[in-house]
Design an enzyme around this catalytic site. Sequence first.
Site, PDB file in Angstrom:
ATOM      1  N   GLU A 114       0.846  -1.200   0.000  1.00 43.31           N
ATOM      2  CA  GLU A 114       0.000   0.000   0.000  1.00 43.31           C
ATOM      3  C   GLU A 114       0.873   1.239   0.000  1.00 43.31           C
ATOM      4  O   GLU A 114       2.093   1.156   0.222  1.00 43.31           O
ATOM      5  CB  GLU A 114      -0.939  -0.003   1.209  1.00 43.31           C
ATOM      6  CG  GLU A 114      -0.206   0.066   2.527  1.00 43.31           C
ATOM      7  CD  GLU A 114      -1.108  -0.113   3.740  1.00 43.31           C
ATOM      8  OE1 GLU A 114      -2.269  -0.513   3.569  1.00 43.31           O
ATOM      9  OE2 GLU A 114      -0.618   0.149   4.848  1.00 43.31           O
ATOM     10  N   HIS A 157      -4.214   2.483   7.894  1.00 46.05           N
ATOM     11  CA  HIS A 157      -2.978   2.051   8.555  1.00 46.05           C
ATOM     12  C   HIS A 157      -2.081   3.234   8.893  1.00 46.05           C
ATOM     13  O   HIS A 157      -1.991   4.185   8.123  1.00 46.05           O
ATOM     14  CB  HIS A 157      -2.199   1.098   7.637  1.00 46.05           C
ATOM     15  CG  HIS A 157      -2.844  -0.250   7.530  1.00 46.05           C
ATOM     16  ND1 HIS A 157      -2.782  -1.006   6.399  1.00 46.05           N
ATOM     17  CD2 HIS A 157      -3.560  -0.960   8.430  1.00 46.05           C
ATOM     18  CE1 HIS A 157      -3.438  -2.138   6.604  1.00 46.05           C
ATOM     19  NE2 HIS A 157      -3.921  -2.134   7.827  1.00 46.05           N
ATOM     20  N   LEU A 187       7.979  -2.084  -9.010  1.00 51.98           N
ATOM     21  CA  LEU A 187       7.844  -3.539  -8.991  1.00 51.98           C
ATOM     22  C   LEU A 187       7.717  -4.105 -10.416  1.00 51.98           C
ATOM     23  O   LEU A 187       8.302  -5.135 -10.739  1.00 51.98           O
ATOM     24  CB  LEU A 187       6.634  -3.941  -8.150  1.00 51.98           C
ATOM     25  CG  LEU A 187       6.911  -3.896  -6.635  1.00 51.98           C
ATOM     26  CD1 LEU A 187       5.633  -3.717  -5.837  1.00 51.98           C
ATOM     27  CD2 LEU A 187       7.637  -5.176  -6.189  1.00 51.98           C
ATOM     28  N   ASP A 198       8.903  -2.735 -13.114  1.00 51.52           N
ATOM     29  CA  ASP A 198      10.225  -2.617 -13.758  1.00 51.52           C
ATOM     30  C   ASP A 198      11.143  -3.755 -13.314  1.00 51.52           C
ATOM     31  O   ASP A 198      12.008  -4.208 -14.060  1.00 51.52           O
ATOM     32  CB  ASP A 198      10.878  -1.274 -13.384  1.00 51.52           C
ATOM     33  CG  ASP A 198      10.134  -0.122 -14.053  1.00 51.52           C
ATOM     34  OD1 ASP A 198       9.304  -0.408 -14.950  1.00 51.52           O
ATOM     35  OD2 ASP A 198      10.359   1.045 -13.650  1.00 51.52           O
ATOM     36  N   GLY A 257      10.229  -6.734 -12.681  1.00 58.70           N
ATOM     37  CA  GLY A 257       9.809  -8.034 -13.231  1.00 58.70           C
ATOM     38  C   GLY A 257       8.604  -8.645 -12.550  1.00 58.70           C
ATOM     39  O   GLY A 257       8.228  -9.783 -12.860  1.00 58.70           O
ATOM     40  N   ALA A 258       7.997  -7.918 -11.604  1.00 60.63           N
ATOM     41  CA  ALA A 258       6.817  -8.470 -10.940  1.00 60.63           C
ATOM     42  C   ALA A 258       5.589  -8.321 -11.838  1.00 60.63           C
ATOM     43  O   ALA A 258       5.552  -7.432 -12.689  1.00 60.63           O
ATOM     44  CB  ALA A 258       6.583  -7.743  -9.623  1.00 60.63           C
ATOM     45  N   VAL A 259       4.609  -9.197 -11.607  1.00 63.76           N
ATOM     46  CA  VAL A 259       3.332  -9.052 -12.307  1.00 63.76           C
ATOM     47  C   VAL A 259       2.488  -8.126 -11.439  1.00 63.76           C
ATOM     48  O   VAL A 259       2.202  -8.437 -10.277  1.00 63.76           O
ATOM     49  CB  VAL A 259       2.627 -10.424 -12.458  1.00 63.76           C
ATOM     50  CG1 VAL A 259       1.290 -10.272 -13.178  1.00 63.76           C
ATOM     51  CG2 VAL A 259       3.533 -11.407 -13.163  1.00 63.76           C
ATOM     52  N   PRO A 265      -0.985  -5.980 -11.370  1.00 66.03           N
ATOM     53  CA  PRO A 265      -2.240  -5.520 -11.988  1.00 66.03           C
ATOM     54  C   PRO A 265      -2.480  -4.038 -11.686  1.00 66.03           C
ATOM     55  O   PRO A 265      -1.966  -3.521 -10.688  1.00 66.03           O
ATOM     56  CB  PRO A 265      -3.299  -6.394 -11.311  1.00 66.03           C
ATOM     57  CG  PRO A 265      -2.696  -6.838 -10.032  1.00 66.03           C
ATOM     58  CD  PRO A 265      -1.216  -6.900 -10.250  1.00 66.03           C
TER      59      PRO A 265
END
Length: 610
Positions: A231, A273, A293, A295, A297-299, A301
Amino acid sequence: MSILANKETRAVIIGGVAGLNAARRMAQFDFLINRPLTVQAFVYPPEEGQQKEIYRGGELNNVTVYSSLEQALEENPQINTALIYIGSSRAYQSAKEALDAKGIKLVSMITEGVPEKDAKRLRKYALETGKIFNGPSSIGILSAGECRLGVIGGEYKNLKLCNLYRSGSFGVITKSGGLSNEAMWLCAQNGNGVTTAVAIGGDSYPGTDFVTYLEMFENDPETKAVVIVGEVGGTLEEEAADWLGAEVRRIKVIAAIGGTCQEVLPQGMKFGHAGAKEGKKGLGSARSKMNALRDAGAVVPDTFGGLSKAIKQVYQELLASGAIKPEPELDEKLLPALPPSVQEVMKQGEVIVEPLIRTTISDDRGEEPRYVGYAASELCEKGYGIEDVIGLLWNKKLPSKEESEIIKRIIMISADHGPAVSGAFGSIIAACAGIDLPQAVSAGMTMIGPRFGGAVTNAGKYFKYGVKEYPNDISGFLSWMKQNVGPVPGIGHRVKSLKNPDKRVKYLVDYVKNHTTLHTPCLDYALEVEKVTTAKKDNLILNVDGTIGCILVDLDFPEYSLNGFFVLARTIGMIGHWIDQNNQNSRLIRLYDYLINYAVKEEREVPEKK
Ligand code: Q5B
């Protein structure tokens, strides 16, 4: 496999009620996967020595509450994990103690509102001691098929829906507790479920960061991909992106970042939070985290809604590559169902439980007590009095006005008879010995018996018997009593006599006979008996017990309720005597020698023991 918690995990919970609730939830998971109880001890000084009841399915376990962690560990050396459920003022100390404990490797804290400086100190201390400190504000950690720490995972049916009875291939790391449950569900619906899910808590300074957990997942061969729910605020996601991009990683990372809505809100606005706050110049914004993230290589959405699709996509890729082999899912019906409570099955009409007790007089299940159906407040509002409550609770009838007046007089007249009588004297001695009110009153109460005050029931009983069996034969009745019972209950008095009549008795007899319409066969009979007994000895008068007993029989009160009138009335008097002695600061009573006749042997030498 899993990280952080497994079948060997044995936990101590430091804290009170909330900790007990967590232990019970954890035991539900233990039952689901058929593992031994995870929670082995509680530490909560105010409840030291108590045993808390924890059901693992239908099996009842008693888990001990200790006053210190040291004691809990001494008696339960198998404990390797501590869960902190104590208030924020004591959370730091408790967590530090747990981190200091030799056998404890993992400390997870649910406590919210922990000062940031304390959280930072605990994080540093955990690093120094080579242990894991998870939280504060963490809902817990769940390793599917292995162990549940805390209430993470929600209700029992949710544990089943998320296939948490066996391990999957997805790790989960979230800040939010609620979203950890959602992420686990998404992994079960779109993939093959989770290995371990960790909620790290939403504070600004979590004890352990995303990267540390990512490293652990990277080293866990069962975990093929990790879902991060991050977040806005802080830098954990950016650090995770750096970690992912730094070298080729075995695990795939899927990340959903909450807080893009902040782009249309005033800068610096805070969310639920403590840590969910964008820094200056958009630092730590959801968008910058998502970009970092992606950049790396994470997927990632675009929205949280896209997480299902992302998990499914990664799962399909893992299947296609052969990294995961599809496993048939167990039919949910084959998983054990939590045994329902008796209340639950009774509600559904599936079981008949024979009641342990039966009541016919009062009911407290509504908003207020109801005496034989009548609401107490309504009785007050409609002008009823204590006599009517007595009538309801002792005889299940509302007395008439005339009957109420008689009952009221009986109570008033027998409320006390001075300090010299056995009951009051007993309470006074107790009061002077410093005994508390209830015990001092019961000391007086124990005096009520066949000779003093407790003859009301038997007086009513035997005079009624006389009316029936010896209606016109008083001497026959007296001979029967002499042969079968002994002294006639209700006859005779220590100080009252024909010469010194008992005004209370005279008053009651006169009131009932001359000021009411009550039919008094029992009282009339007793007065006839009195004529015969006083002719023999002038103190064998109809006494107060006898008079009350007969009037109450004539009022149709049940025989065995009659002593209750003396007990109730004298309670008022005995309480009065206790208060009186306390008001006077009375001293301990010790009998003077001159009040005792020492009818004992002369002093003599003790013989040698044979
Ligand atoms: N004789 C009350 O006795 C007392 C006889 C009897 C036939 C009798 C005694 C008794 C029945 C129980 C009863 C309630 C123990 C009393 C009360 C509340 C109180 C108290 C307060 C208050 C007194 C001497 C001779 C003997 C006996 C004979 C006695 N009673 N015969 N029927 N009922 N009554 N209790 O004076 O030939 O010499 O051997 O047991 O109703 O508790 O104010 O103090 O408001 O607090 O000690 O009013 O009557 O006499 O027992 O030495 O007997 O009379 O057989 O004959 P006493 P005892 P004999 S109201």
